[in-house]
Design an enzyme around this catalytic site. Structure first.
Site, short mmCIF file in Angstrom:
data_model
loop_
_atom_site.label_atom_id
_atom_site.label_comp_id
_atom_site.label_asym_id
_atom_site.label_seq_id
_atom_site.Cartn_x
_atom_site.Cartn_y
_atom_site.Cartn_z
N GLY A 18 0.82 -1.22 0.00
CA GLY A 18 0.00 0.00 0.00
C GLY A 18 0.84 1.25 0.00
CG ASN A 92 1.91 1.73 4.75
OD1 ASN A 92 1.93 2.50 5.70
ND2 ASN A 92 1.36 2.06 3.58
CB SER A 144 -3.49 2.66 14.40
OG SER A 144 -4.23 3.74 14.91
CE1 TYR A 157 -7.10 2.18 10.34
CE2 TYR A 157 -6.97 2.99 12.59
CZ TYR A 157 -6.43 2.87 11.33
OH TYR A 157 -5.21 3.43 11.06
CE LYS A 161 -4.18 0.07 10.99
NZ LYS A 161 -3.14 -0.16 9.99
CB ILE A 190 0.46 10.44 9.97
CG1 ILE A 190 1.03 9.62 11.15
CG2 ILE A 190 1.56 10.81 8.97
CD1 ILE A 190 2.08 10.29 11.99
P1 NAP Z 1 -3.62 6.57 2.77
O1 NAP Z 1 -3.00 7.86 2.45
O2 NAP Z 1 -5.11 6.43 2.74
O3 NAP Z 1 -2.97 5.46 1.82
C1 NAP Z 1 -3.38 4.12 1.92
C2 NAP Z 1 -2.53 3.26 1.02
O4 NAP Z 1 -2.98 1.90 1.19
C3 NAP Z 1 -2.67 3.60 -0.44
O5 NAP Z 1 -1.39 3.59 -1.04
C4 NAP Z 1 -3.55 2.47 -1.01
O6 NAP Z 1 -3.16 2.11 -2.32
C5 NAP Z 1 -3.18 1.33 -0.09
N1 NAP Z 1 -4.19 0.28 -0.05
C6 NAP Z 1 -5.46 0.36 0.47
N2 NAP Z 1 -6.08 -0.82 0.30
C7 NAP Z 1 -5.20 -1.64 -0.34
C8 NAP Z 1 -5.27 -2.98 -0.81
N3 NAP Z 1 -6.38 -3.72 -0.65
N4 NAP Z 1 -4.17 -3.52 -1.41
C9 NAP Z 1 -3.06 -2.78 -1.57
N5 NAP Z 1 -2.94 -1.51 -1.17
C10 NAP Z 1 -4.01 -0.95 -0.57
O7 NAP Z 1 -3.20 6.03 4.21
P2 NAP Z 1 -1.98 6.44 5.17
O8 NAP Z 1 -2.44 7.51 6.07
O9 NAP Z 1 -0.73 6.61 4.38
O10 NAP Z 1 -1.90 5.11 6.06
C11 NAP Z 1 -0.92 4.10 5.86
C12 NAP Z 1 -1.00 3.13 7.04
O11 NAP Z 1 -0.78 3.84 8.27
C13 NAP Z 1 -2.38 2.47 7.19
O12 NAP Z 1 -2.23 1.13 7.58
C14 NAP Z 1 -3.03 3.27 8.30
O13 NAP Z 1 -4.01 2.52 9.00
C15 NAP Z 1 -1.83 3.57 9.17
N6 NAP Z 1 -2.06 4.73 10.05
C16 NAP Z 1 -2.28 5.97 9.51
C17 NAP Z 1 -2.52 7.04 10.37
C18 NAP Z 1 -2.76 8.44 9.86
O14 NAP Z 1 -3.10 9.32 10.69
N7 NAP Z 1 -2.63 8.70 8.57
C19 NAP Z 1 -2.53 6.84 11.75
C20 NAP Z 1 -2.30 5.57 12.26
C21 NAP Z 1 -2.05 4.52 11.38
P3 NAP Z 1 -4.09 2.33 -3.64
O15 NAP Z 1 -4.53 3.77 -3.63
O16 NAP Z 1 -3.13 2.01 -4.76
O17 NAP Z 1 -5.23 1.37 -3.56
#
Ligand code: NAP
Length: 247
Positions: A18, A92, A144, A157, A161, A190
């Site tokens: 991802g 990720n 998370s 969610y 996690k 983030i």
């Molecule tokens: P994001 O900007 O929404 O990006 C999500 C990524 O996951 C995208 O590249 C998407 O790829 C990919 N993805 C989703 N479903 C997928 C699937 N079935 N197969 C392959 N790829 C998939 O999210 P982010 O904020 O960067 O989050 C990344 C990680 O950090 C996640 O696990 C999230 O739960 C965790 N996290 C984020 C935060 C935050 O505040 N942002 C906080 C805690 C934890 P495509 O677009 O190509 O489908």
């Protein structure tokens, strides 16, 4: 690079699931800048994935829906066939779901668990056999803060996690004797598209609860991946990167 040269190299090989945008994309860029070969997994965002692979060296985009076991197997096979080894797996890929328990359908629950948790089981299962043979490897799960504290209206969610953190500790115990480390990074909030639904007011209310009074950056997480890579005695840990939001 010729295939044989790729297999003979001492350069580390990483898979980041991802990673077409957000935290994953930043991890890919950081690893590439630190001389890793990186397989950039994406599902829907092909153009973004290809853009990163053109701008950063040794980045190979590969489409796979990580909630699908067959597609995960294809992803791991691609890495092994092309490079002969996997040194680092970063789980990720993730999706959020903000719904009350009464609104959450069995299909919603299934979708979140499959994308966030089953995916890490599939990838870890497939890479482990190669890492056990290599007698080395590192798996990092991006979990998370909500997996630790729980979150209202984000039960599915949070469960996914918490499951990832349990997977981290269990696999660290099971795979340690094969010199394989397993860690989690548990981000707070983030600045990525995942939080684009928040209004400025909602963000300001959140900052009131965070000692550092701001969101983290994707680089805060990517630099933690490198930190864990460079510290070979750290395993089974849930590293919280959250501005002090939870201690
Ligand atoms: P994001 O900007 O929404 O990006 C999500 C990524 O996951 C995208 O590249 C998407 O790829 C990919 N993805 C989703 N479903 C997928 C699937 N079935 N197969 C392959 N790829 C998939 O999210 P982010 O904020 O960067 O989050 C990344 C990680 O950090 C996640 O696990 C999230 O739960 C965790 N996290 C984020 C935060 C935050 O505040 N942002 C906080 C805690 C934890 P495509 O677009 O190509 O489908």
């Amino acid at each position: 690079m010729e295939e044989n040269q790729e297999k003979n190299t001492q350069i580390k090989v990483a898979i980041v699931t991802g990673s077409s945008r957000g935290i994953g994309a930043e991890i890919v860029k950081t690893l590439s800048s630190n001389n890793y070969i990186v397989i950039l997994n994406y599902n829907k965002s092909k153009e973004l994935a290809e853009k990163i692979s053109k701008e950063f060296k040794n980045v190979y985009p590969f489409k796979a829906d990580v909630s699908n076991y067959v597609e995960v197997k294809n992803l791991i096979d691609f890495a092994i066939t092309k490079f002969g080894k996997i040194d680092l797996l970063v789980n990720n890929a993730g999706i959020d779901l903000v719904k009350t328990i009464t609104d959450t359908t069995p299909q919603d629950f299934d979708n979140v668990l499959k994308t966030n948790l089953y995916s890490a089981f599939y990838t870890s299962k497939e890479v482990s056999k190669y890492m056990i043979n290599q007698k080395s490897g590192h798996i990092i799960n991006i979990s998370s803060i909500w997996g630790i504290t729980g979150a209202s209206c984000e039960m599915a969610y949070s469960v996914s996690k918490a499951g990832l953190d349990a997977m981290t500790k269990s696999l660290a115990k099971e795979l340690g004797l094969s010199n394989i480390r397993v860690n989690s990074i548990a981000p707070g909030i983030i600045d990525t598209e995942m939080n684009s639904f928040l209004t400025e007011n909602e963000k300001n209310e959140l900052y009131e609860e965070i000692p550092l009074k701001k969101m983290g950056t994707t680089n805060d997480i990517a630099s933690c991946v490198l930190f864990l890579e460079n510290n070979p005695y750290i395993t089974g840990q849930i590293i919280q990167v959250n501005g002090g939001w939870n201690m």
